[in-house]
Structures are given as C-alpha cells and as structure tokens.
Design an enzyme around this catalytic site. Structure first.
Site, short mmCIF file in Angstrom:
data_model
loop_
_atom_site.label_atom_id
_atom_site.label_comp_id
_atom_site.label_asym_id
_atom_site.label_seq_id
_atom_site.Cartn_x
_atom_site.Cartn_y
_atom_site.Cartn_z
NE ARG A 123 -3.89 -1.78 2.38
CZ ARG A 123 -5.04 -1.70 3.34
NH1 ARG A 123 -4.94 -0.52 4.13
NH2 ARG A 123 -6.04 -2.63 3.42
CG ASP A 196 -2.23 1.58 4.84
OD1 ASP A 196 -3.25 1.51 4.63
OD2 ASP A 196 -1.26 0.85 5.28
CG ASP A 197 -7.20 2.18 2.91
OD1 ASP A 197 -7.19 3.17 3.58
OD2 ASP A 197 -8.08 1.29 2.99
CG ASP A 285 -12.28 6.00 13.50
OD1 ASP A 285 -12.45 5.28 14.39
OD2 ASP A 285 -12.51 5.68 12.39
CG HIS A 309 -12.59 1.25 1.88
ND1 HIS A 309 -13.06 0.26 2.54
CD2 HIS A 309 -11.41 1.40 2.59
CE1 HIS A 309 -12.33 0.04 3.76
NE2 HIS A 309 -11.08 0.39 3.49
N1 UDP Z 1 -3.94 -1.19 10.28
C1 UDP Z 1 -2.75 -1.07 11.21
N2 UDP Z 1 -2.64 -2.52 11.78
C2 UDP Z 1 -3.19 -3.69 11.31
C3 UDP Z 1 -3.95 -3.50 10.18
C4 UDP Z 1 -4.39 -2.17 9.69
O1 UDP Z 1 -2.20 -0.21 11.72
O2 UDP Z 1 -2.93 -4.54 11.86
C5 UDP Z 1 -3.96 0.12 9.67
C6 UDP Z 1 -4.00 0.18 8.15
O3 UDP Z 1 -2.72 0.29 7.48
C7 UDP Z 1 -4.80 1.32 7.60
C8 UDP Z 1 -6.03 1.25 8.83
O4 UDP Z 1 -5.27 0.62 9.78
O5 UDP Z 1 -4.19 2.58 7.63
C9 UDP Z 1 -7.35 0.57 8.20
O6 UDP Z 1 -6.90 -0.63 7.73
P1 UDP Z 1 -7.70 -1.58 6.99
O7 UDP Z 1 -7.75 -0.38 5.43
O8 UDP Z 1 -6.75 -2.64 6.28
O9 UDP Z 1 -8.89 -1.67 7.33
P2 UDP Z 1 -10.34 -1.06 7.25
O10 UDP Z 1 -10.46 -0.48 8.63
O11 UDP Z 1 -10.19 0.31 6.47
O12 UDP Z 1 -11.29 -1.92 6.77
MN MN Z 2 -9.09 0.89 4.68
#
Ligand code: UDP
Ligand code: MN
Length: 374
Positions: A123, A196-197, A285, A309
């Site tokens: 990423r 990071d996305d 958050d 997303h």
């Molecule tokens: N992240 C982290 N540790 C982890 C998994 C994810 O710090 O073990 C961070 C990841 O790099 C990103 C954020 O948490 O910046 C959200 O992760 P992700 O996009 O995979 O999941 P979401 O919550 O968006 O579904």
């Molecule tokens: Mn995400």
C-alpha cells in the site's frame, strides 16, 4: 386520397404508440437502476460497519436488539434517514471563492499516515510514488516495524511507534496517540490523519483549511454513520453514562486545528489517549470524536470532499475527481469499490485508480503517459 390520408394517420398513431412504449420502458429501467444504486450504497456502508463490528468493535457501543448483542445489531438498527438526525455543520468546501480566513501553505499542515509493516510494499509504496512524492515535507508515516527501504525514501518522516502490529482497538489507539504527540511537537497549524489506502490532494486540502483560522476550534471530516454514535462512558466505581457524539471516520481522513488539538491535550497527550479510548472502548477515530464533541463540546464540521471505502466510491463524480480532498479504494463482496474514472491507466494496471488520479493532478510526473485528453 382519403385512403392514403387514413393510412398516414394510422402510421403516425402507431409511431406515437411505439415512442410512448419505448419511453415508458426507459423510465422504468432508469428508476430501477437508481433504486439498485441506492440500495448498493446503503449496503456498502452498513456491511462494512457490520464486519468491523463482528471483528473488533466488540463491547463499546450501544448493543441489544432482539437480544442480539454487539455492533452488528446496533448498526442494523440505524435507519438511513439523515434528514431527521442532528446533523453537523457543513464545511464551506474548497470550491468557494471567498477570501481565505488565513493564508496557509502546505508546510503548515501535518499529514499523519497510519500504516503497518505488512502494508509497506503493497500500500505505502503506491502512496510514496503518487501523492506523498508531492507532499514530502508535511507527511509523516506512523508504522509498527523497522524498514530500511522506507527510511531511504522518507528518512526521519517514518516513525516506528513500537505499537503492536495487530488490527486491534488498542494497537490503533496506540498509533493515534503517537500521531497526536508528534503533531504537537511539530508546531504546525493543522493535524490531518489518513489511512494508508487514502489518496490526499494536497492542493485542495490547503484550500479547504484556508477557510478557517487554525487558532479556532475546528474538527473537519466525514462521518460514516448517519447519526451520532451511542456509546457508554465508564466513569469508575462501576458507574456508566450513555454518550452520543458524531465522529469523522478515520478511513476518510480528518483534520483538527492546532487551537483545538491543544485543548484536547488532557485527554489525548502522552498516555492519556489510551486511557480515554479505554473509557469508551471504541477505536481511535471514535475516541477523537468523543474527546472533541462529548468532552470539549466542539461540533464536527462535515466535508463531502473526504472519502472512505465505506461509501460507494462509484458515486464520486467523474468530472469532479480533481476537487476531492481524499479518495480511497477497497473491496466489497469480492467487487472493487473504486472511483469511476477513465484516466491514464486501466483498472488492471492501476486497481486503486491512484496512479490515474495522480496523472490527472500532476501530468508532468515522469511516469505519466504524455498528456492526452482522458
Ligand atoms: N492497520 C494497522 N494495523 C493492522 C491492520 C491495519 O495499523 O494490523 C491500519 C492500516 O494500515 C490502515 C488502517 O489501519 O491504515 C485501516 O486498515 P484497513 O484499511 O486494512 O481496514 P479498514 O478498517 O479500512 O477496513
Ligand atoms: Mn481501509
């Protein structure tokens, strides 16, 4: 003569009937597509939150529905009627021509990118090649493991938080706590957090933040829920108190003015952030939203230019991609949730669409194909 006239009338009548039928068919199809789209959007929001609920948001928020405890039940209880909810104020947006409240530049913003070691290649490299390359001076990467390759690229701007690499509530709050402390140390005017996305458009971010003095209390972002979250605050002595507040979803990115960040210090600096997060048992958050809205009484200013997303990214208007502040990408039921743009690269070459967005914003980038009308 009369016969010809009669057949002409009959022909016109038949023509009109066919036109009407085609029109009716089109209208009903159109309405169905719109209905489908609306349904998809609400499902994306709801299911993503449900999956979060099942995995980690286990015990902090209001549960109980038909005896089924947990976030899934809570979120499914939420209706989608935004209108009656007590809405946060709307940011004036980057498109206004009003004179800026404060003449800030990119260097006045601290952009914290949260990541984890396993995503450095998959990423983070994409971000370094795209938007971070144009915002090196103000971007700081918060991760959980050493990486020489990353250090070579961004030097002291990569910070090993030494937090756990797990996707747990505690690990995420641990990183947010370090982000906050580093921002305070930086003396910059605005703190912005992204995942990071996320793609960050530095120019539109500066434009939006210029609308507000950094000394004022400002918390700007986009909620992922359509009403305030209902949580339970642990007061000690086994006492609990229900609290309702809006929060900007971390996955879309949010910004906080220095004036407000300083006021957050008793609940956010040093080890306090982790303690505060424990009090409401919600992720990072939500904890930010709790400190700002519930404790300090400062309302979230909503901006539609931030995107996670958790929303249907297909709905970001093709012609307005360049006006957005953050974008994201993800998967939903094995299907890509990405913005809909033609761009310089195909979806196969550029599944996140970030390379195409970058070439649209910075066509002089050496790896962008020669400028064509996309
Ligand atoms: N992240 C982290 N540790 C982890 C998994 C994810 O710090 O073990 C961070 C990841 O790099 C990103 C954020 O948490 O910046 C959200 O992760 P992700 O996009 O995979 O999941 P979401 O919550 O968006 O579904
Ligand atoms: Mn995400």
């Amino acid at each position: 003569m009369l016969k010809t006239y009669g057949s002409k009338v009959a022909l016109s009548l038949a023509g009109a009937t066919v036109t009407c039928l085609v029109l009716l068919l089109f209208l009903s199809q159109h309405q169905r597509i719109q209905m489908d789209e609306m349904q998809n959007e609400s499902e994306i929001g709801l299911r993503s939150l449900q999956s979060l609920g099942e995995s980690e948001l286990d015990d902090g928020a209001q549960p109980e529905q038909n005896g089924k405890k947990g976030f899934s039940a809570y979120f499914s209880k939420l209706t989608r009627s935004r209108r009656d909810a007590d809405k946060p104020t709307e940011a004036s947006g980057a498109a206004t021509d009003a004179p800026p409240a404060e003449d800030i530049s990119a260097e006045d913003i601290f952009i914290a990118v949260k990541t984890t070691k396993k995503f450095h290649r998959s990423r983070l490299d994409l971000l370094l090649d795209t938007w971070i390359s144009r915002n090196m001076q103000q971007t700081y990467i918060f991760t959980d493991g050493e990486d020489e390759e990353l250090k070579k690229k961004i030097g002291s701007h990569v910070i090993n938080t030494n937090c756990s690499a797990a996707h747990s509530r505690q690990a995420l709050s641990c990183k947010m706590a370090v982000e906050y402390d580093k921002f305070i140390e930086s003396r910059k005017k605005w703190f912005c957090h992204v995942d990071d996305d996320n793609y960050v458009n530095g120019k539109t971010l500066v434009k939006l933040l210029s609308n507000y003095p950094h000394t004022q209390d400002m918390y700007i972002g986009k909620p992922s829920l359509d009403r305030p979250i209902e949580a339970t605050e642990r007061l000690g002595d086994n006492k609990m108190r229900p609290v309702n507040f809006w929060f900007a979803t971390g996955g879309a990115g949010f910004c906080i003015s220095r004036g407000l960040a300083l006021k957050m210090s008793p609940w956010a600096s040093g080890g306090h952030f982790m303690n505060t997060a424990e009090k409401i048992r919600l992720p990072d958050d939500c904890t930010i939203g709790y400190i700002i809205e519930s404790v300090l009484g400062v309302p979230l200013t909503r901006s539609s230019l931030f995107h996670s997303h958790l929303e249907n990214l297909q709905q970001v208007s093709k012609s307005e991609v360049h006006k957005q502040i953050t974008l994201s990408y993800g998967m939903f039921e094995n299907k890509r949730n990405i913005i809909n743009m033609k761009g310089a690269f195909s979806v196969e070459e550029d599944p996140s669409r970030f390379k195409s967005v970058h070439c649209l914003l910075y066509p002089d980038t050496p790896w962008c194909p020669p400028q064509v009308a996309y």
